[in-house]
Scaffold this active site. Structure first.
Site, PDB file in Angstrom:
ATOM      1  N   HIS A 125       0.813  -1.228   0.000  1.00 53.54           N
ATOM      2  CA  HIS A 125       0.000   0.000   0.000  1.00 53.54           C
ATOM      3  C   HIS A 125       0.846   1.278   0.000  1.00 53.54           C
ATOM      4  CE1 HIS A 125      -3.650  -2.223   0.378  1.00 53.54           C
ATOM      5  NE2 HIS A 125      -3.381  -2.681   1.574  1.00 53.54           N
ATOM      6  N   ASP A 162      -3.425 -10.473  -2.347  1.00 52.56           N
ATOM      7  CA  ASP A 162      -3.995  -9.920  -1.118  1.00 52.56           C
ATOM      8  C   ASP A 162      -5.434  -9.484  -1.375  1.00 52.56           C
ATOM      9  OD1 ASP A 162      -2.727  -8.518   1.649  1.00 52.56           O
ATOM     10  OD2 ASP A 162      -4.495  -7.499   0.860  1.00 52.56           O
ATOM     11  N   HIS A 164      -6.880  -6.856  -0.399  1.00 52.52           N
ATOM     12  CA  HIS A 164      -6.926  -5.415  -0.658  1.00 52.52           C
ATOM     13  C   HIS A 164      -6.097  -5.093  -1.899  1.00 52.52           C
ATOM     14  CE1 HIS A 164      -7.555  -5.835   3.752  1.00 52.52           C
ATOM     15  NE2 HIS A 164      -8.492  -4.942   3.530  1.00 52.52           N
ATOM     16  N   ASP A 246      -5.364 -12.527   3.444  1.00 52.96           N
ATOM     17  CA  ASP A 246      -6.576 -12.003   4.041  1.00 52.96           C
ATOM     18  C   ASP A 246      -7.812 -12.206   3.172  1.00 52.96           C
ATOM     19  OD1 ASP A 246      -5.305 -10.248   2.346  1.00 52.96           O
ATOM     20  OD2 ASP A 246      -5.371  -8.534   3.706  1.00 52.96           O
TER      21      ASP A 246
END
Length: 311
Positions: A125, A162, A164, A246
């Site tokens: 990120h 992931d 996200h 996740d």
């Protein structure tokens, strides 16, 4: 050949507040899982420290200086609502980025067949000058740029599974035509980026949004229909995986319903592709995964496949 495991005790010194999902216990559970007898053959290596020169492959010096200046002498301080620094965070972040660089070196120098980096804080990120989403530096993107600039590769792919969107990796590789970035992720979900129409300066960005409450069957079909054909066309010389766990059904931060077997499946299929185009050369680095038991089981499944395929 073997699988290398890169980690370092410094990564346990990045302390977040009580109740924060990106916590020291993540590594503790991973270490526990990888201490089982079937993982004794791992080539265990210490993560090196990334230098400023390494970090400036993707970040301006002003960003590095700002992160260093934000580190407190004691306790923990927020950089934003999600991202924290403690007195050990800069050292841990340099280890995480340095481990990815060292893993690229070990794989490209044919010391090992592939590598897994078990370090924190994660990285996908972090944008050029913005720490966010628990991340300080763009570890996977730095590793890709290291392979391109210092090893002279022409094509490096980064696959991020992931839950996200890897907004930071996308931003850091947006105008790098020698890279190809694929991100599968739940949408809608924080950070709200990663639309299918976002394709980068040279068509080198490929986003795969997945709807909430979908499961591994849709993920597998989407990768088979879109991701793998795109990678076949790109023909990477090195494959870097942003391995976030996740998307597991048990994870508290999202609503995809993958299983441990799904993580084993996608690892195996990425190994197939790497075998075809880059001599099996894979560097995988830990991103998310916040249900501790699901994280440990999924990492164990991921690393088991890497070990099976490292030869």
């Amino acid at each position: 050949m073997t699988t290398a495991l890169f980690t370092h005790p410094d990564c346990m010194q990045h302390i977040t507040p009580s109740g924060h999902p990106e916590q020291v216990a993540r590594l503790e559970h991973i270490y526990g899982a990888l201490s089982a007898p079937q993982f004794q053959a791992l080539d265990r290596r210490e993560a090196t420290l990334a230098s400023d020169e390494d970090l400036t492959l993707c970040h301006p010096q002003s960003h590095i200086d700002a992160i260093a200046a934000a580190e407190p002498e004691t306790g923990a301080v927020p950089l934003d609502g999600d991202t924290w620094m403690s007195s050990g965070s800069m050292q841990a972040a340099r280890r995480a980025a340095g481990a990815c660089i060292a893993a690229v070196d070990a794989v490209l120098d044919e010391e090992v067949g592939n590598a897994f980096v078990a370090c924190r804080p994660p990285g996908h990120h972090a944008e050029q000058s913005t720490p966010m989403g628990f991340c300080l530096f763009g570890n996977a993107a730095i590793a890709a740029k290291h392979a391109l600039e210092r090893h002279g590769l022409s094509r490096v792919a980064v696959v991020d599974f992931d839950v996200h969107h890897g907004n930071g990796t996308q931003a850091l590789l947006w105008d790098e035509p020698r890279s190809y970035f694929i991100s599968s992720h739940q949408n809608p979900l924080w950070p709200g980026t990663g639309m299918a129409e976002d394709t980068g300066v040279s068509g080198n960005i490929h986003n795969l949004p997945l709807p909430p409450h979908s499961d591994g069957r849709l993920m597998r079909a989407t990768y088979e229909a879109e991701a793998f054909p795109a990678l076949e066309r790109f023909k990477p010389e090195l494959l870097i995986i942003s391995a976030g766990f996740d998307a597991h059904a048990a994870d508290p931060l999202a609503q995809l319903n993958w299983t441990t077997d799904d993580f084993a499946w996608i690892t195996g299929r990425l190994c197939d592709l790497a075998d075809t185009h880059c001599g099996g050369r894979i560097v995988s680095t830990l991103e998310g995964g916040y249900d501790l038991n699901a994280l440990a089981a999924s990492v164990a499944a991921h690393v088991s496949v890497l070990m099976e395929r490292a030869g």
